[in-house]
Write an enzyme that holds these catalytic residues in place. Structure first.
Site, PDB file in Angstrom:
ATOM      1  N   TYR A 100      63.802   2.784  66.599  1.00 27.37           N
ATOM      2  CA  TYR A 100      63.300   3.534  67.743  1.00 27.37           C
ATOM      3  C   TYR A 100      64.150   3.211  68.972  1.00 27.37           C
ATOM      4  O   TYR A 100      64.460   4.092  69.771  1.00 27.37           O
ATOM      5  CB  TYR A 100      61.826   3.180  68.027  1.00 27.37           C
ATOM      6  CG  TYR A 100      60.882   3.633  66.944  1.00 27.37           C
ATOM      7  CD1 TYR A 100      60.369   4.926  66.953  1.00 27.37           C
ATOM      8  CD2 TYR A 100      60.482   2.771  65.927  1.00 27.37           C
ATOM      9  CE1 TYR A 100      59.489   5.353  65.969  1.00 27.37           C
ATOM     10  CE2 TYR A 100      59.608   3.186  64.942  1.00 27.37           C
ATOM     11  CZ  TYR A 100      59.112   4.471  64.971  1.00 27.37           C
ATOM     12  OH  TYR A 100      58.254   4.893  63.988  1.00 27.37           O
ATOM     13  N   ASN A 128      56.462  14.660  64.794  1.00 33.32           N
ATOM     14  CA  ASN A 128      57.365  15.521  64.039  1.00 33.32           C
ATOM     15  C   ASN A 128      56.540  16.386  63.080  1.00 33.32           C
ATOM     16  O   ASN A 128      55.869  15.859  62.205  1.00 33.32           O
ATOM     17  CB  ASN A 128      58.358  14.650  63.256  1.00 33.32           C
ATOM     18  CG  ASN A 128      59.137  15.410  62.212  1.00 33.32           C
ATOM     19  OD1 ASN A 128      59.307  16.623  62.299  1.00 33.32           O
ATOM     20  ND2 ASN A 128      59.624  14.691  61.218  1.00 33.32           N
ATOM     21  N   GLU A 163      64.861   6.905  48.454  1.00 31.61           N
ATOM     22  CA  GLU A 163      66.214   7.107  48.959  1.00 31.61           C
ATOM     23  C   GLU A 163      67.129   5.914  48.708  1.00 31.61           C
ATOM     24  O   GLU A 163      68.303   5.941  49.085  1.00 31.61           O
ATOM     25  CB  GLU A 163      66.168   7.431  50.452  1.00 31.61           C
ATOM     26  CG  GLU A 163      65.526   8.765  50.751  1.00 31.61           C
ATOM     27  CD  GLU A 163      65.554   9.129  52.225  1.00 31.61           C
ATOM     28  OE1 GLU A 163      66.297   8.486  53.000  1.00 31.61           O
ATOM     29  OE2 GLU A 163      64.842  10.075  52.606  1.00 31.61           O
TER      30      GLU A 163
END
Length: 179
Positions: A100, A128, A163
């Site tokens: 962040y 988001n 991922e």
């Protein structure tokens, strides 16, 4: 006018929303701020061609294919500040993370300010509306803190693991926004 459909994923049922041309929302059931950026209730439309494209994208993502974000027309609804933060999220590579604080530094440079609040950035990241595709799950707190994720920390960790992110360098805080 908005349209919506549902999509089954390994993480559970997701709702997809569109303005008829672009994707405006992707939410997991029970996700914080679910549908919060839509001005009106979407109409159910399981046959919108865009939804077929998005479902295919998500299927490839969950199969670890790493589809490109630019394959999809995205139009998240939000303030200018949030839009700029979401654009930065789109630059975080698959399998990598950003803090962040790092996003706050980029935003400060973009806006000509000396510094920017990481908490303000966190608010934009948390709101988001296009989860997974605009990869807010790749944003972590300072020193490896897995703080905050509107879909919950278990989902954030599952996405990072999918991922190939090495999770041993991160920790779950004992209190705060992540819980």
């Amino acid at each position: 006018m908005y349209y919506a459909t549902e999509c089954t994923t390994p993480l559970g049922l997701m709702t997809l929303a569109s303005d008829g041309e672009s994707l405006v929302g992707v939410w997991l059931g029970g996700q914080k701020y679910y549908g919060g950026t839509l001005a009106t209730e979407p109409l159910r439309n399981d046959h919108l061609p865009l939804f077929t494209v998005v479902k295919d994208w998500l299927q490839r993502y969950f199969a670890k294919v790493n589809p490109k974000i630019n394959e999809l027309p995205l139009a998240p609804v939000g303030t200018r500040f949030r839009q700029e933060v979401w654009q930065i999220l789109l630059t975080i590579p698959y399998g990598e993370t950003m803090t962040y604080g790092a996003i706050a530094k980029i935003m400060a440079q973009k806006t000509g300010k000396q510094k920017m609040s990481a908490q303000a950035v966190g608010g934009a990241v948390g709101h988001n509306p296009i989860s997974i595709i605009i990869p807010c799950h790749r944003v972590v707190g300072a020193n490896g803190n897995l703080t905050g994720y509107a879909g919950g920390l278990a989902v954030k960790m599952a996405l990072l693991k999918l991922e190939g992110v090495e999770l041993s360098k991160f920790y779950v805080p004992k209190s705060g926004t992540a819980l």
